[in-house]
Structure formats: C-alpha cells, structure tokens
Motif scaffolding. Structure first.
Motif, PDB file in Angstrom:
ATOM      1  N   GLN A 180       0.761  -1.236  -0.127  1.00  0.00           N
ATOM      2  CA  GLN A 180      -0.040  -0.100  -0.145  1.00  0.00           C
ATOM      3  C   GLN A 180       0.745   1.101  -0.084  1.00  0.00           C
ATOM      4  OE1 GLN A 180      -3.104   1.045  -0.459  1.00  0.00           O
ATOM      5  NE2 GLN A 180      -4.412  -0.256   0.409  1.00  0.00           N
ATOM      6  N   TYR A 216       3.901   3.680  -5.210  1.00  0.00           N
ATOM      7  CA  TYR A 216       2.529   2.863  -5.458  1.00  0.00           C
ATOM      8  C   TYR A 216       2.391   1.997  -6.484  1.00  0.00           C
ATOM      9  CZ  TYR A 216      -2.683   1.654  -5.053  1.00  0.00           C
ATOM     10  OH  TYR A 216      -3.716   1.286  -4.869  1.00  0.00           O
ATOM     11  N   PHE A 230      -6.089  -4.482  -3.087  1.00  0.00           N
ATOM     12  CA  PHE A 230      -5.973  -4.638  -1.630  1.00  0.00           C
ATOM     13  C   PHE A 230      -6.945  -5.099  -0.823  1.00  0.00           C
ATOM     14  CE2 PHE A 230      -2.161  -1.921  -3.129  1.00  0.00           C
ATOM     15  CZ  PHE A 230      -1.293  -2.656  -2.648  1.00  0.00           C
ATOM     16  N   ASP A 259      -7.864   0.363   2.856  1.00  0.00           N
ATOM     17  CA  ASP A 259      -8.933   1.031   1.878  1.00  0.00           C
ATOM     18  C   ASP A 259     -10.275   1.361   2.384  1.00  0.00           C
ATOM     19  OD1 ASP A 259      -7.269   1.026  -0.413  1.00  0.00           O
ATOM     20  OD2 ASP A 259      -8.022  -0.701  -1.091  1.00  0.00           O
TER      21      ASP A 259
END
Length: 495
Positions: A180, A216, A230, A259
């Motif tokens: 992440q 990322y 994710f 998230d």
C-alpha cells in the motif's frame, strides 16, 4: 447523483461484476507469520465463549455510508450490518491519524495529548503521537490471548509493519498484505513507464504525492483480477483465517483494511457506477492541504474515485461476512466495525487530512456494534463514543477485566438501552499540533496553545461553516480550559 440505496444485494453484485472468492481459496492459514508476545502461560478458554471480529476500515467517512443517510454511494453490506447492529451516531476518533487512532483502539488508552512524543527511528511521518505502542501498555490481543483466545490479525495498513511498532503483539498469527501507498515493497524504479503521467499531481505537497504514487505504482504493477487489489486480498486472507478459527474457538480476529485510503484506483467497473464521462488525468491522491489547485470537475472525479473505493471495500466486506455466516460463526461472534477518521474533498477548502481542519468530514466516523444475540439490533444511540472505547467494550462483552484501568468506557450497557458508567458531556481529540472539543452545543478547533480558535454553533450550523469565535470568546475560553486542558491534565506538550 441518483439514489441507489434501494438496490438489492443481488442487483448490487450484478452491477459491479460477478467475480467473487473461489472456494479453492479457503484453507489453512499456514502462510501467515507466527508472532505475538506472551504465549507462555496461556489459559484454556471455556467452551461456548463469545468470538470477536473487529473490522477497521481506514479513512471511511460516516456520511458516505447508506446506513448513516448517504443516498448515492452503494454500501449494501455495511447497511445490512448496521441493520443488525447498534449504530453509533456520534462516534469520533480519540486522536488521529492512522497510528495514534490505532494505538487507542488496541489499548483502550488515550494517545492524545501526545506526551513524551519522539520521532521514531526509520519513520517518515513527523506527526505528534505517531509512535509505537509503548512497551508498558497491554494490548487487547494480549489480554484475550492470555484468556485462551486464538488471536489473528490481517492488515494492509503499511505503517504497522515497521519494526518495533508493536501492533502485532498478542497475536498468534498475523499477516501483512504488502504494497500500500509508500510501502517499500518493490523498487520505485519498477513504476511502469508512463503510468505516473496519467495521475493528476499538484497542490501544496506535489513532490510528496509524486513520491507516493511512484512507489505505489511500482508496488501494484502487474495486477490483473479484482482479487489482486488490496481490499479483496485483506478480506480473502481473513476468510482463510476464519476456516482455521472455526476449529480454535473462541477467537479474536482483527481485520484492518487500509482502503478506502488514498490512492484511489479501484477497478473500472466500480468507477463507472459514479462517473462515466471523465477523460482527464486521474486525481488519485489529494496532496493534503488547500483544495484550490483542483478544478471543480477534478474534485468531482476525486469524490467518485473515493466512492468507488468505498463500494469495493463494502463488497468484499460482504463476502467476508457471508463466509462468516456460512461457517455458522455469526451466531456466536461479536462484530464491531469502525473507521479511524475520514477524508476531506474540498469541504472548507481542504482536500485530504490536515491537522487544522478538524471538521465533520474528518472526525465523524461510523461505529457499528453487532451482538450475536441481537441485542441492540436496529437501534441507534447518540451516546458520544470514541476509538478508545473499543477495547473496554470488547472486554465487557466477553466478561473479562483489563489488568489495569483503561481510559475508554465499556459501551455494552447501551445494547440493553442503559447508560454506560461514564457520562460524557463533552469529547476531545487531537491531531498533531491542533486540538478539538465538542459538546451538545458547540465544536471548537484550536492550536495546542489555545491560539487561532474556531468555534461553531452546532444547533444552528451543524456543517460548521460560520466561525463564531470572535463573537463568543467566553465560550472559547471555557471549552479550552474545562474540556481540552482538563482532559489533557494540563498544558498541551510543546516540541
């Protein structure tokens, strides 16, 4: 945007695609790392004790969930969970952002006012309170582990991976989903050529945002299926843990999903639910600060990307809860879902998370408490709750006492319509060098030394648009002294 809340869950699945977790994915959790402190001397648990599932959804705004009144974002699974839960309408982080909020969740102790703060080694977040769980604080997982619970953690919240941060303490097994944001998972040089040029970058922290996106994009290179994103990976691993936990009850499973934290890049079929016409650079990261650098159409796109990410998280939460039910575990499991904080999208002229912008878009969080016997189901409460209440509430539900007093309060009596032992005429919180306080009438935002106050009359101005501090200095002084300084136990630390 149109009202989408009347969709059935079947219609929702049809809209976002039929792919889901395959049964072949369910199995033993042998890939998870062994860990946890204090496994020696563990007492066997009594039969038929209550299991616990705690779900943290990062950066989830309360007003972006259907159960809290949102009419344009699809969150059917959170809404269904809310219908079976006691819903807290006044829940706030004790401190923020991610790491301070999680310290309070894991320990039941206040992190703010960030006393004895020091910048941790190998750390790139220079915010007061951003430091490991102190060695002398006992975590919820350690308490449950000592009482005979099987304890499991799955998370993609990258800041918890750092050595010595201690969030894995007390867990029999833990699994970190890597990659992440700026997690140094792959060399940034692997960022696909041209990928960065498709992202809208600018604003007060353009250089920082560019570094994040380069890393990322390198980390996420090669994704093909939705299961590679994710949130699906976190909830799929949590489902694997459930299969093993069924044979090792009682259990405590912490599912911590990063998230819908930025960057926002969900699969395209989610984005099409909210915006099909945009053709510009993608505003996948907010460059926290003044939102004036963004055009209104770009802000609209940013909101759509965030909404799409929320819907993706909701869908995989639903898959996880379905699996919990299939295994017959919901009937004997306490489920708590909450967020650590929200995110601003141009309200009050801010995009992102800024310490001085302690407005509802940052501080109003969802909190759902589902009891396996249906206590409190379908009801809501206006009792002011906070992140440091989570640990004492879990212990109260399973009948355990903490080894030492916690700062939070046990919210369990609310399930029966009673009041907790601690009355709360006000709440306070902190974010770096700013503090916040509110009661039933006013909300105050102020620097740690009491300067630059902003005061809002919540009865007339719930969205906090009109600062009345110049008109009511006596209320500012009272709230700062009687709420903020009193809760802090004296002047706020200066560094």
């Amino acid at each position: 945007m149109s009202d989408r809340r009347n969709l059935s869950r079947r219609e929702f699945i049809r809209m976002v695609g039929a792919s889901g977790p395959g049964l072949a994915l369910f199995g033993a959790c042998g890939s998870a790392e062994r860990g946890g402190r204090g496994s020696a001397g563990r007492e066997p648990a009594e039969e038929d004790e209550m299991n616990v599932i705690l779900i943290i959804v990062d950066s989830l705004r309360k007003d972006h969930v259907g159960a809290y009144g949102n009419r344009w974002i699809l969150t059917p699974n959170m809404d269904a969970l809310a219908a079976d839960s006691l819903r807290f309408d006044r829940a706030y982080p004790e401190s923020l952002p991610s790491i301070p909020a999680r310290r309070a969740i894991h320990t039941g102790l206040r992190t703010w006012p960030f006393r004895d703060w020091h910048r941790a080694s190998r750390q790139d977040v220079n915010l007061y309170g951003w430091q490991p769980v102190p060695e002398d604080q006992t975590t919820l997982a350690e308490i449950l582990h000592a009482a005979g619970y099987s304890t499991m953690l799955v998370t993609d919240t990258l800041h918890q991976f750092r050595p010595g941060y201690n969030f894995h303490r007390g867990f029999d097994v833990f699994h970190f989903v890597r990659g992440q944001e700026r997690d140094l998972y792959r060399p940034a040089s692997l960022c696909p050529e041209g990928a960065l040029r498709k992202v809208l970058l600018g604003g007060p922290k353009r250089e920082h945002a560019t570094r994040i996106m380069r890393q990322y994009l390198a980390n996420t290179r090669g994704r093909r299926r939705e299961e590679d994103w994710f949130a699906p990976r976190v909830f799929l691993k949590a489902m694997e843990f459930l299969d093993s936990a069924r044979e090792a009850q009682p259990f405590f499973l912490l599912v911590d999903a990063y998230d819908p934290h930025e960057p926002w890049d969900p699969p395209a079929h989610y984005v099409r639910l909210y915006d099909e016409e945009y053709r510009g650079l993608e505003p996948q990261i907010a460059s926290s600060g003044d939102s004036g650098w963004l055009e209104e159409r770009q802000l609209k796109r940013m909101r759509a990307l965030y909404a799409a990410e929320v819907t993706m998280v909701d869908r995989w939460l639903g898959n996880f809860l379905d699996r919990t039910q299939e295994l017959g575990l919901l009937e004997e499991t306490l489920v708590i879902l909450l967020s650590d904080h929200g995110h601003a999208f141009g309200e009050h002229g801010i995009a992102g998370k800024v310490p001085s912008a302690l407005y509802p878009e940052l501080l109003d969080i969802p909190l759902l408490l589902r009891h396996p016997e249906g206590r409190g189901a379908g009801r809501s409460t206006g009792y002011p709750a906070s992140t440091h209440d989570v640990a004492p509430t879990i212990l109260g539900n399973v009948g355990l006492d903490p080894p030492s007093p916690m700062d939070g309060t046990d919210l369990t009596p609310l399930l029966e319509g009673d009041r907790p032992g601690q009355e709360r005429p006000h709440l306070t919180a902190g974010y770096h060098d700013h503090a916040w306080a509110r009661d039933g009438e006013y909300a105050l935002i102020v620097r740690r030394d009491g300067s630059e106050p902003r005061l809002f009359d919540l009865r007339e101005d719930p969205d906090q648009r009109r600062d009345v501090a110049p008109e009511r200095p006596e209320i500012v002084e009272r709230m700062f002294e009687e709420y903020i300084l009193s809760d802090a136990g004296g002047p706020l630390p200066a560094y």
